[in-house]
Scaffold this motif. Structure first.
Motif, PDB file in Angstrom:
ATOM      1  N   ASP A  87       0.796  -1.261  -0.070  1.00 22.74           N
ATOM      2  CA  ASP A  87       0.094   0.111  -0.119  1.00 22.74           C
ATOM      3  C   ASP A  87       0.887   1.123  -0.149  1.00 22.74           C
ATOM      4  O   ASP A  87       0.547   2.227  -0.710  1.00 22.74           O
ATOM      5  N   GLN A  91       0.814   3.930  -3.210  1.00 24.55           N
ATOM      6  CA  GLN A  91       0.254   5.036  -2.945  1.00 24.55           C
ATOM      7  C   GLN A  91       1.230   6.345  -2.809  1.00 24.55           C
ATOM      8  O   GLN A  91       0.990   7.504  -3.284  1.00 24.55           O
ATOM      9  N   TYR A  92       2.400   5.878  -2.112  1.00 28.21           N
ATOM     10  CA  TYR A  92       3.345   6.996  -1.811  1.00 28.21           C
ATOM     11  C   TYR A  92       4.491   7.262  -2.283  1.00 28.21           C
ATOM     12  O   TYR A  92       5.386   8.211  -2.260  1.00 28.21           O
ATOM     13  N   THR A 139      -1.321   1.838 -11.190  1.00 23.30           N
ATOM     14  CA  THR A 139      -1.292   1.098  -9.864  1.00 23.30           C
ATOM     15  C   THR A 139      -1.473   0.015  -9.741  1.00 23.30           C
ATOM     16  O   THR A 139      -1.397  -0.734  -8.828  1.00 23.30           O
ATOM     17  N   ALA A 568      -4.483   6.334   4.166  1.00 25.76           N
ATOM     18  CA  ALA A 568      -5.344   7.634   3.619  1.00 25.76           C
ATOM     19  C   ALA A 568      -6.205   8.248   4.479  1.00 25.76           C
ATOM     20  O   ALA A 568      -6.748   9.317   4.377  1.00 25.76           O
TER      21      ALA A 568
END
Ligand code: SF4
Ligand code: SF4
Ligand code: SF4
Lengths: 805, 242
Positions: A87, A91-92, A139, A568
């Motif tokens: 994750d 995401q980052y 993604t 998030a």
């Protein structure tokens, strides 16, 4: 450090590599031991078994200069075994970003290499971007040119066998480290990496650290308690001096130095202000023009106006690709292009590489001013070994300088904490602080300029220069003040008031601030660097965070990128050790990296706010020598070929060219042994101060060379014998310390011996030996030009005559 | 209640802060040393080094072990050095009632060369040293000037690694026992060195001789008849501490 000393205690795994923490940053080890006590695994990867290794869970010897091979193997292990923090990575980081078609890598070279200039055209490495300029992302991580898959391809070549054969580390030891450290990819685990000059002082120094940061991003270890990429910095105040731009290529607060190709402030701002159209990217450097204007306003005071671009035109400018770092400075001096200069707080005749050349270079000067506590190899170069004072025309001035305890000021520790220290006693005799010397000398020069004409008078006279050195006033100025009454965001500020934080800095000259990073450190209420308050909330106590003790840049944030420690919804990935948390509509814990709400709110920002796209940069198109770290052999290598490619050494490395800069050939039979150099606990850096401290000299009195019993036997050397160590550039006498702590390394089908020597012994202290840097080459990293002190090729033999010891 | 030290060699990083701090506090001059192929320097205790970090390295089954032993006087509860000197120069060595510190006085200069050798030989840890210039015999004084003023001994104060502790004997002993249990996993051969007999309790990381020849008490030399008689004649309160 992204984190700070006390935070090390929170780690589950500690990889000490490129550092000898217990010896060179002893206090760091207090926190390592605390973590170990709580069950953390402590690993030391280093050519030498040191006092750090003795207190680690285990030590892994590796050949100097093969850290990228070692860490590249870890990347492969993490990717092959799906150990990355999925994750977090998606995401980052920029794992999902798609790299343009022009990117390629083959046989050790990335796309765009120009053989003649030995530079890359980095535009070929760019991401694919959509119509808004945002990087295209996949993604699902399926696209073959997404960063993660490029990394799979790149590091797929870093097989256990090849890494083992290159580094000299056994497969078992590689796996031991990989498994233990990769286990911190779990959301509730953290691993820290502690490094120092063992990673930086290489022709691939920057890429060593890049690769470490890549691993930390893959494992979700950046921004969390007990994680981070932690450069150990110490008493020389490396942190403070880089923050304040003691290097030629930056201005205070990591603003780029002015270049000739940017004649106006508008040009400078255009070239250095990144743009992002992504509402989720904070793109922090978009604020650069505010920081630059405030810096200029601070330097030039009332003379700086919007009309004259705040005196921007008065700043000196670099030529494009011009390199004015230490080695080039001495190269120019050697070639007679420099006639005089000031040396403060450093002893280059001892600590710069290729000492013979450095010392001869000094003799080309007409004048030299040295500010020092003691006579050093630099101040006294003219009467050093092999020098004939009557042949040397250099006029040397030695200005006696105050010792640390004789002055007050701030020191910025490794964890970015700005800490005030106080004067314990007045300087003895006529000695003075360096600050006082610089301020007074410039005042004398300014006086002369007012009386008679000289070159560039405006540059000297337009400055808002203090009458006398006052550390308190400088600390205030670093924070900055309002230059007129203003209203910002509905709040009115008065002229002369201290600026509460860098969010208030302006481009219009209403704010003067000589280091935006320190804005917020000295308020109207006082100097926060003086705080010694240990109070904290239970949440802060849980991770050893002391927000009221001293002050950390930026804005008292103790863990950088802490927004990456939450999901998030603002919930900590590791609920047992939260750094920040979104509770009841606000952040609690550390000062968040920007106050925006969590990402899920739609109003959040990506956590890597200093990157224009907001993502942690696994793939980094910014460095000069490649977007992904690749193993290259050191400039002087015992191997004839690079096991990873046809490109032997870093194609972009910096190398001084002169009659005094010979290099050993690859696998040179004359110099079959690898030498690495280091400091030691008992002496400080080049030893100029501590060799004059008798009780420290008592503990470590003389130059030594650490070598394995196997090598000693091969060479007929007994423990305690004086030996001669020789490279293509010089020879050094040292006492043999024959020790099982140095292991012969099996590399590419043969045994490679490595020896190690400290660099603190110099001739001004009688019979202690002389500079080991007479052996090291003047070659450096392409991005920073840091010299490759950590690897050179040498040979050793028993001395038949002893002259230096 | 006697004061005591706990020195944990499993935490010592051989930073030598203690060695240097001890000298600085006592204003002891630096001695001339040479590099002889080891980090241990000065090579041995001497009249100007009351504290010495000893280094010893081993390659055991392919694993490198490097042990550090910050050596100093153990402040024995029944100090053989004191008993020996007492026969020759009463008051040369005394024991402080409050702290249990074994202290060498100016009178030690009156010990003859042989008597000094006997005193040194009586010490199970080979601690006392004589300044050949002044004739004074010296060693660690527990920083008695600091301790009497409620300050930690300088070496303990300096140690940042938590390798040294100072306090009341019972507390220190309990701390040592507890720590021994904790480190047994990592250091299966760990032990406490003569904890019943001395005020300086070492936690040894491995077999004692792997750290230092005199890490634990060596059997003292047999007593002379004179010593034996003297000991028997000694009043009880002097001979029994703890
Ligand atoms: S100060 Fe502590 S860590 Fe340093 S040598 Fe002494 S006992 Fe060991
Ligand atoms: S250790 Fe030796 S010197 Fe110290 S008290 Fe015991 S016998 Fe005396
Ligand atoms: S207690 Fe004092 S005298 Fe004894 S070793 Fe420590 S510092 Fe030195």
């Amino acid at each position: 450090m992204t984190n700070h000393w006390t935070d090390i205690e929170n780690a589950n795994a500690i990889l000490i590599m490129g550092s000898n923490a217990a010896e060179h940053h002893p206090i760091s080890f207090k926190w390592v031991l605390k973590a170990k006590e709580k069950g953390a695994v402590v690993m030391h990867v280093d050519p030498k078994f040191s006092r750090t290794s003795a207190r680690s869970d285990f030590h892994v010897p590796l050949r100097s200069g093969t850290d990228i091979a070692f860490l590249g193997g870890m990347v492969k292990y993490i990717l092959d075994n799906d150990k990355f923090f999925h994750d977090y990575v998606v995401q980052y980081t920029n794992a999902a970003c798609i790299v343009g078609e022009k990117f390629s890598f083959s046989n050790g070279l990335f796309a765009g290499f120009d053989k003649k200039t030995r530079r890359y055209d980095r535009s070929l490495w760019a991401f694919e971007r959509d119509e808004n300029g945002l990087p295209r992302r996949d993604t699902s991580l399926k696209h073959k040119r997404c960063v993660l898959n490029l990394m799979r391809a790149h590091y797929g070549r870093y097989t256990l066998d090849r890494v083992s054969s290159t580094t000299g580390v056994s497969r078992e030891n590689l796996m031991r480290v990989y498994e233990a450290f990769a286990a911190t990819g779990a959301p509730d685990k953290a691993g820290t990496m502690m490094y120092a000059l063992g990673w930086t002082q290489h022709t691939v120094g920057v890429q060593n650290i890049r690769l470490a940061a890549i691993i930390q991003l893959l494992l979700g270890n950046i921004g969390v308690a007990g994680g981070g990429i932690n450069a150990l910095r110490g008493e020389p105040n490396v942190q403070g001096s880089t923050d304040h731009a003691l290097l030629y290529h930056i201005l205070p607060g990591y603003l780029p130095m002015v270049q000739a190709k940017w004649p106006t402030l508008a040009d400078y701002n255009k070239a250095n202000t990144p743009v992002s159209n992504d509402p989720q990217s904070a793109n922090w450097w978009q604020n650069r023009p505010k920081y630059m204007a405030s810096l200029l306003k601070s330097w030039f005071g009332d003379n700086a106006t919007e009309q004259n671009e705040f005196c921007y035109g008065l700043l000196p400018r670099l030529d494009e690709h011009g390199d004015y770092s230490l080695m080039y400075l001495f190269d120019r001096m050697y070639k007679g292009q420099i006639s005089g200069g000031f040396v403060f707080g450093t002893n280059p005749a001892q600590s710069a590489p290729n000492t013979h050349k450095t010392r001869r270079a000094l003799s080309n000067l007409d004048w030299l001013v040295v500010g020092e506590l003691h006579h050093t190899e630099t101040s006294d170069f003219w009467r050093g070994p092999g020098m004939n004072p009557s042949d040397i025309g250099t006029e040397v001035f030695l200005l006696p300088s105050a010792q640390r305890g004789e002055k007050e000021g701030s020191i910025t520790n490794s964890g970015r904490w700005l800490m005030w220290h106080y004067m314990a006693q007045q300087p003895i005799g006529e000695s003075r602080s360096l600050g006082a010397m610089v301020v007074d000398i410039m005042n004398a020069v300014r006086k002369l300029y007012r009386q008679e004409p000289g070159a560039f008078p405006e540059q000297l006279l337009m400055h808002d220069w203090p009458q006398a050195f006052d550390p308190d006033r400088i600390a205030k100025r670093n924070n900055g003040w309002f230059t007129r009454d203003v209203e910002i965001g509905g709040v009115a500020y008065k002229k002369g008031q201290q600026i509460p934080g860098f969010g208030n800095l302006q481009t219009d000259g209403s704010t003067a601030c000589s280091s935006w990073l320190q804005c917020g450190s000295y308020l109207d209420s006082g100097n926060l660097a003086k705080r010694r308050d240990l109070s904290q909330t239970p949440m802060q106590a849980n991770i050893g965070l002391f927000p009221n003790f001293a002050w950390a840049w930026p804005m008292n944030r103790r863990v950088l990128y802490n927004r990456a420690s939450v999901d998030a919804n603002g919930r900590p990935w590791n609920p047992a050790k939260p750094v920040i948390s979104w509770e009841d509509g606000k952040w609690v814990g550390d000062v968040p990296d920007g106050g925006w709400p969590p990402m899920a709110s739609g109003k959040g920002k990506l956590p890597f706010i200093m990157a224009a796209d907001g993502y942690g940069q696994l793939y980094g198109p910014g460095r000069l020598d490649g977007p992904l770290p690749e193993h290259y052999e050191p400039a002087e290598t015992p191997l004839a070929r690079n096991p990873f490619s046809g490109q032997l050494s870093n194609p972009c490395m910096k190398r001084m060219i002169s009659d005094a800069d010979p290099l050993a050939k690859p696998a040179d039979k004359r110099y079959p042994i690898v030498l690495t150099t280091y400091c030691l606990t008992e002496h400080w850096c080049g030893g100029g101060e501590t060799r004059n401290t008798p009780v420290l000299l008592e503990a470590e009195p003389q130059q030594y060379v650490e070598m394995s019993p196997e090598l000693a036997k091969e060479k007929g050397i007994a423990n305690g014998d004086v030996v001669v160590v020789e490279s293509a550039r010089g020879r050094v006498e040292a006492v043999a310390m024959v020790t099982v702590r140095m292991r012969p390394l099996p590399v590419e089908g043969r045994i490679i011996h490595e020896i190690g020597m400290p660099f603190c012994f110099g001739w001004t202290t009688p019979k202690c030996g002389d500079a080991v840097n007479r052996l090291t080459p003047a070659v450096g990293d392409p991005n920073t030009t840091i010299p490759e002190y950590k690897v050179s090729l040498v040979n050793i033999r028993k001395a038949d005559k002893v002259t230096e010891l | 209640m006697p004061k005591a030290f706990f020195i944990d060699t499993t935490r010592c990083t051989a930073c030598r802060g203690c060695q240097v701090a001890c000298k600085e506090w006592h204003n002891l001059p630096a001695v001339q040393t040479r590099q002889t192929g080891t980090h241990q320097n000065p090579p041995d205790l001497n009249p100007f080094n009351y504290k010495l970090v000893r280094f010893s390295e081993h390659l055991i089954d392919g694993v490198i072990r490097w042990y550090f032993f910050p050596d100093q006087c153990r402040h024995c509860f029944q100090p053989p050095c004191l008993f020996t000197a007492e026969d020759y120069v009463p008051g040369a060595i005394v024991q402080d009632e409050d702290t249990g510190a074994v202290l060498y006085t100016d009178l030690t200069r009156h010990l003859s060369a042989e008597e000094f050798e006997e005193v040194r030989h009586a010490c199970p840890y080979d601690i006392p040293r004589r300044d050949s210039g002044t004739g004074l015999v010296s060693k660690c004084d527990m920083c008695i000037d600091r301790v009497k003023n409620d300050k930690l001994p300088m070496c303990v104060n300096t140690c940042a690694m938590g390798a040294m502790h100072f306090g009341e004997y019972d507390d220190i002993r309990a701390l040592a026992e507890k720590r021994l249990e904790v480190v047994r996993g990592e250091f299966p051969n760990a032990s406490l060195a003569n904890p019943d007999d001395v005020a300086v309790v070492y936690l040894l990381a491995d077999e004692p001789e792997r750290l230092h020849q005199h890490a634990v008490a060596q059997a003292p030399a047999p007593m002379t008849r004179k010593q034996l008689l003297a000991r028997l004649a000694r009043p009880l309160n002097k001979a029994s501490r703890a």
